[in-house]
Enzyme design. Structure first.
Site, PDB file in Angstrom:
ATOM      1  N   GLU A 206      -1.078  -3.752   0.700  1.00 49.14           N
ATOM      2  CA  GLU A 206      -0.451  -3.957  -0.011  1.00 49.14           C
ATOM      3  C   GLU A 206      -1.276  -2.771  -1.251  1.00 49.14           C
ATOM      4  OE1 GLU A 206      -3.094  -7.461  -0.847  1.00 49.14           O
ATOM      5  OE2 GLU A 206      -2.047  -6.179   1.222  1.00 49.14           O
TER       6      GLU A 206
ATOM      7  N   ASP B 136      -2.290  -2.670  -6.865  1.00 48.63           N
ATOM      8  CA  ASP B 136      -1.983  -3.587  -6.052  1.00 48.63           C
ATOM      9  C   ASP B 136      -0.960  -5.024  -6.268  1.00 48.63           C
ATOM     10  OD1 ASP B 136      -3.946  -5.153  -3.708  1.00 48.63           O
ATOM     11  OD2 ASP B 136      -3.458  -6.699  -5.580  1.00 48.63           O
TER      12      ASP B 136
ATOM     13  N   HIS C  96       6.326 -12.165   6.975  1.00 43.80           N
ATOM     14  CA  HIS C  96       5.155 -11.346   7.195  1.00 43.80           C
ATOM     15  C   HIS C  96       6.575  -9.983   7.410  1.00 43.80           C
ATOM     16  CE1 HIS C  96       1.089 -10.987   7.656  1.00 43.80           C
ATOM     17  NE2 HIS C  96       1.476 -12.729   8.809  1.00 43.80           N
TER      18      HIS C  96
ATOM     19  N   ASN D 190       3.792 -14.039   1.885  1.00 47.37           N
ATOM     20  CA  ASN D 190       3.191 -13.683   3.328  1.00 47.37           C
ATOM     21  C   ASN D 190       3.491 -14.731   4.273  1.00 47.37           C
ATOM     22  OD1 ASN D 190       4.096 -10.664   4.708  1.00 47.37           O
ATOM     23  ND2 ASN D 190       1.365  -9.550   3.484  1.00 47.37           N
TER      24      ASN D 190
ATOM     25  N   ASP E 201       7.526  -7.567   4.063  1.00 42.24           N
ATOM     26  CA  ASP E 201       7.826  -5.719   4.380  1.00 42.24           C
ATOM     27  C   ASP E 201       9.107  -5.570   3.442  1.00 42.24           C
ATOM     28  OD1 ASP E 201       6.167  -5.758   6.484  1.00 42.24           O
ATOM     29  OD2 ASP E 201       7.164  -6.419   8.229  1.00 42.24           O
TER      30      ASP E 201
END
Length: 297
Positions: free
Chosen positions: A214, A171, A184, A179, A188
């Site tokens: 994530e 994680d 965002h 973010n 990405d």
């Protein structure tokens, strides 16, 4: 070309004829002369296509086809029935059992090549669609559903063969902050670059999937606990030392990881392994993040 074709027929003359026709087209041709041995041969050979005679002693072509199409390991291999029985009911029965097509006897060279090539084109299209459906659209690794499906298959395989198995949960630490701070699209970009780092540090045959958001899952087979820990630490360090280019600047991130390792004599189920890996990941977060924790069995 070099696709593998398995020709199944109890008549040596038919086998010889089909072999010559297909080898002239640069196919790799393997042969079998009875239904029972064919089933094991298919599992070992993994042919791209099977040409299967209907009329054979013992297990006939209908039964071989039915068995192949009910096995998840062989059901996607196109089967073309080769037969002199071209009555409507015979053809319908073969197609109902999952055969892709049929070739009538006496064998015509042009027809054989055309039908085999048609079946292979269809298989390539289906394989491409299946691959697209099984991949996470952003990162390109397996999606959640297929990750769990492949893990369960490996669990069953390792349980049967007596091998070691590890499930790892990874994680990204404080990903929400990425973010919120950079947007965002930047998030990405980080996910895609992080995926490349993970994939480049695992072994051929290891399974990497996006568990969700994530979070990523890794399935490691036939590996010692020491090697699992070394691999995970290598990934952790590579991510920590990487500068992620989000377009406007370079940023740094870290990851936390939880490992569940199963030896052959352990009684853990697949579901319990995932749960323990997730619990270990949570512990790694509580212990300060950017670290690896191993589940106690």
């Amino acid at each position: 070309m070099n696709e593998k074709v398995l020709v199944v027929d109890d008549n040596i003359n038919n086998i010889r004829l089909l072999k010559e026709i297909l080898e002239d087209e640069n196919f790799l041709v393997h042969t079998s002369d009875d239904g029972v041995s064919t089933l094991e041969m298919v599992l070992n050979l993994k042919p791209d296509i099977i040409l299967l005679d209907i009329m054979m002693p013992g297990m006939d072509g209908y039964e071989v086809c039915r068995t192949l199409k009910t096995n998840s390991l062989t059901q996607d291999i196109p089967v073309i029935m080769v037969t002199a029985k071209t009555e409507g009911e015979d053809v319908k029965r073969a197609l109902d059992l999952g055969a892709f097509d049929y070739i009538k006897k006496p064998i015509d060279e042009i027809e054989v090549v055309a039908r085999v090539q048609s079946a292979l084109r269809f298989k390539k299209q289906q394989d491409k669609l299946k691959e697209m459906a099984s991949r996470d659209g952003l990162t390109g690794v397996y999606n959640h559903a297929l990750l769990l499906e492949l893990f369960q298959k490996e669990f069953t395989k390792q349980e049967r063969s007596g091998g070691n198995l590890a499930f790892v949960m990874l994680d990204i630490d404080h990903f929400k902050k990425v973010n919120d701070t950079y947007g965002h699209m930047a998030g990405d970009t980080v996910l895609k670059e992080l995926t490349k780092i993970i994939v480049s540090n695992v072994r051929n045959g290891d399974i990497v999937g996006r568990y969700g958001g994530e979070e990523f899952g890794l399935v490691l087979t036939d590996i010692s606990l020491e090697k699992v820990c070394q691999l995970c630490e290598r990934i952790r360090q590579a991510i920590e030392n990487n500068a992620f280019d989000i377009g406007t600047e370079l940023i740094k991130i870290t990851v936390s990881m939880g490992i569940c390792f199963r030896k052959p004599d352990d009684s853990l189920t697949g579901g319990e392994m995932i749960k323990k890996a997730d619990e270990s990941l949570y512990k790694a977060k509580l212990m300060g993040r950017n670290r690896i924790e191993l589940a106690a069995n």
